[in-house]
Design an enzyme around this catalytic site. Sequence first.
Site, PDB file in Angstrom:
ATOM      1  N   LYS A  36      43.754  41.990  45.361  1.00 55.71           N
ATOM      2  CA  LYS A  36      43.722  41.545  46.766  1.00 55.71           C
ATOM      3  C   LYS A  36      43.469  40.047  46.884  1.00 55.71           C
ATOM      4  O   LYS A  36      44.172  39.339  47.587  1.00 55.71           O
ATOM      5  CB  LYS A  36      42.554  42.233  47.493  1.00 55.71           C
ATOM      6  CG  LYS A  36      42.889  43.459  48.251  1.00 55.71           C
ATOM      7  CD  LYS A  36      41.669  43.961  49.018  1.00 55.71           C
ATOM      8  CE  LYS A  36      40.499  44.347  48.184  1.00 55.71           C
ATOM      9  NZ  LYS A  36      39.290  43.663  48.239  1.00 55.71           N
ATOM     10  N   ARG A  59      36.594  47.702  55.986  1.00 59.18           N
ATOM     11  CA  ARG A  59      36.468  48.604  54.838  1.00 59.18           C
ATOM     12  C   ARG A  59      36.019  49.988  55.263  1.00 59.18           C
ATOM     13  O   ARG A  59      35.906  50.865  54.419  1.00 59.18           O
ATOM     14  CB  ARG A  59      35.447  48.042  53.868  1.00 59.18           C
ATOM     15  CG  ARG A  59      36.040  47.374  52.615  1.00 59.18           C
ATOM     16  CD  ARG A  59      34.889  46.847  51.813  1.00 59.18           C
ATOM     17  NE  ARG A  59      35.174  46.616  50.429  1.00 59.18           N
ATOM     18  CZ  ARG A  59      35.416  45.399  49.921  1.00 59.18           C
ATOM     19  NH1 ARG A  59      35.474  44.356  50.697  1.00 59.18           N
ATOM     20  NH2 ARG A  59      35.588  45.261  48.629  1.00 59.18           N
ATOM     21  N   ARG A  86      37.889  41.140  33.815  1.00 63.42           N
ATOM     22  CA  ARG A  86      37.997  39.998  34.742  1.00 63.42           C
ATOM     23  C   ARG A  86      36.803  39.045  34.582  1.00 63.42           C
ATOM     24  O   ARG A  86      35.660  39.468  34.681  1.00 63.42           O
ATOM     25  CB  ARG A  86      38.040  40.530  36.184  1.00 63.42           C
ATOM     26  CG  ARG A  86      38.051  39.431  37.222  1.00 63.42           C
ATOM     27  CD  ARG A  86      38.448  39.946  38.566  1.00 63.42           C
ATOM     28  NE  ARG A  86      37.398  40.671  39.258  1.00 63.42           N
ATOM     29  CZ  ARG A  86      37.507  41.121  40.498  1.00 63.42           C
ATOM     30  NH1 ARG A  86      38.623  40.965  41.169  1.00 63.42           N
ATOM     31  NH2 ARG A  86      36.507  41.757  41.059  1.00 63.42           N
ATOM     32  N   ARG A 137      31.562  38.887  37.103  1.00 62.82           N
ATOM     33  CA  ARG A 137      30.870  39.285  38.319  1.00 62.82           C
ATOM     34  C   ARG A 137      29.930  40.435  37.992  1.00 62.82           C
ATOM     35  O   ARG A 137      30.329  41.358  37.285  1.00 62.82           O
ATOM     36  CB  ARG A 137      31.899  39.754  39.362  1.00 62.82           C
ATOM     37  CG  ARG A 137      32.278  38.669  40.336  1.00 62.82           C
ATOM     38  CD  ARG A 137      33.417  39.061  41.227  1.00 62.82           C
ATOM     39  NE  ARG A 137      33.222  40.294  41.956  1.00 62.82           N
ATOM     40  CZ  ARG A 137      34.025  40.717  42.940  1.00 62.82           C
ATOM     41  NH1 ARG A 137      35.042  39.973  43.306  1.00 62.82           N
ATOM     42  NH2 ARG A 137      33.819  41.862  43.538  1.00 62.82           N
ATOM     43  N   ARG A 169      32.256  51.608  42.899  1.00 59.78           N
ATOM     44  CA  ARG A 169      33.042  50.925  43.936  1.00 59.78           C
ATOM     45  C   ARG A 169      34.317  51.702  44.239  1.00 59.78           C
ATOM     46  O   ARG A 169      34.766  51.763  45.390  1.00 59.78           O
ATOM     47  CB  ARG A 169      33.371  49.489  43.491  1.00 59.78           C
ATOM     48  CG  ARG A 169      32.140  48.582  43.539  1.00 59.78           C
ATOM     49  CD  ARG A 169      32.341  47.294  42.767  1.00 59.78           C
ATOM     50  NE  ARG A 169      33.409  46.466  43.288  1.00 59.78           N
ATOM     51  CZ  ARG A 169      34.061  45.550  42.573  1.00 59.78           C
ATOM     52  NH1 ARG A 169      33.747  45.348  41.296  1.00 59.78           N
ATOM     53  NH2 ARG A 169      35.008  44.844  43.121  1.00 59.78           N
TER      54      ARG A 169
HETATM   55  P1  AMP Z   1      35.143  42.083  47.396  1.00 54.07           P
HETATM   56  O1  AMP Z   1      35.024  40.697  46.859  1.00 54.07           O
HETATM   57  O2  AMP Z   1      36.049  42.199  48.593  1.00 54.07           O
HETATM   58  O3  AMP Z   1      35.471  43.097  46.318  1.00 54.07           O
HETATM   59  O4  AMP Z   1      33.674  42.482  47.956  1.00 54.07           O
HETATM   60  C1  AMP Z   1      32.553  42.493  47.105  1.00 54.07           C
HETATM   61  C2  AMP Z   1      31.433  43.322  47.729  1.00 54.07           C
HETATM   62  O5  AMP Z   1      31.034  42.740  48.982  1.00 54.07           O
HETATM   63  C3  AMP Z   1      31.776  44.763  48.056  1.00 54.07           C
HETATM   64  O6  AMP Z   1      31.656  45.622  46.916  1.00 54.07           O
HETATM   65  C4  AMP Z   1      30.705  45.078  49.123  1.00 54.07           C
HETATM   66  O7  AMP Z   1      29.426  45.261  48.528  1.00 54.07           O
HETATM   67  C5  AMP Z   1      30.653  43.768  49.911  1.00 54.07           C
HETATM   68  N1  AMP Z   1      31.627  43.746  51.028  1.00 54.07           N
HETATM   69  C6  AMP Z   1      32.689  42.898  51.179  1.00 54.07           C
HETATM   70  N2  AMP Z   1      33.349  43.157  52.312  1.00 54.07           N
HETATM   71  C7  AMP Z   1      32.707  44.199  52.897  1.00 54.07           C
HETATM   72  C8  AMP Z   1      32.934  44.956  54.079  1.00 54.07           C
HETATM   73  N3  AMP Z   1      33.971  44.711  54.899  1.00 54.07           N
HETATM   74  N4  AMP Z   1      32.072  45.977  54.365  1.00 54.07           N
HETATM   75  C9  AMP Z   1      31.026  46.240  53.567  1.00 54.07           C
HETATM   76  N5  AMP Z   1      30.762  45.580  52.420  1.00 54.07           N
HETATM   77  C10 AMP Z   1      31.593  44.562  52.076  1.00 54.07           C
END
Ligand code: AMP
Length: 225
Positions: A20, A93, A132, A165, A176
């Site tokens: 993404k 989400r 990654r 990460r 996740r």
């Molecule tokens: P990402 O970088 O998009 O994979 O997001 C990393 C982490 O941030 C996720 O695993 C969640 O813990 C948190 N997070 C990001 N966006 C959201 C969202 N829209 N709702 C809830 N948690 C989020």
Amino acid sequence: MSSEKKDLRIVILGCPGAGKGTQAKRLCQRFGLTHLSTGDMLRAEISSGTSLGKKVEDYLRRGSLVPDTIMVELACAKLDMAQGGWLLDGFPRTLPQAQELQGFLTSCGHKLDIVLSLELKEGEVIKRLTSRWSCPSCGEVYNLLSRPPKAAGKCDRCPAALTQRPDDTEATVRRRLMVYEDLTRPLVAYYRGEHLFEEVDADRGMEEVAQAVAGVIEGTVLARK
Ligand code: AMP
């Protein structure tokens, strides 16, 4: 890819590891959009040690979702400030987040042009995410299998050592993925019902996926505008 500024409003969905973030950046460059990544926003709050950062860091470390109220407030504040077209990466989400987003956009007289979903099988996700690594200094992302750095463990662009990460370990990646299936997958039916939804196979090289995603936007949204 050339940059042609377009007034588009796009949501990109996809399970963790589907690419993404990478595809979002490419699309924003190509169509002149503001990239709004809620994951990046949260990580910036955590690394600056803000009160919001302190509130959310445990959720990220465990691979759980941050509560909807916090996320809606954060995302809508950023959307409010965005000029022109934008791409939301990582938000919504959950169904309540999608409904709040819908309400917010309606109140501003806007609507989404398209929701893209990058699709990838679970085995591939685990392989991709656990390999990654990224540069803590410039943010460049590497993959030890498909896009390794030139020198092991070092960024190609700066003198920094690469880091992983904390939520890319195998146990957290599995968690996740479960969270994605339970809470985010229902958005597919929600947006499909609104006729806004397009799926893209993400089990290909980064370039091929980028071409496919841009092709979908050109063939649907831009063809209608
Ligand atoms: P990402 O970088 O998009 O994979 O997001 C990393 C982490 O941030 C996720 O695993 C969640 O813990 C948190 N997070 C990001 N966006 C959201 C969202 N829209 N709702 C809830 N948690 C989020």
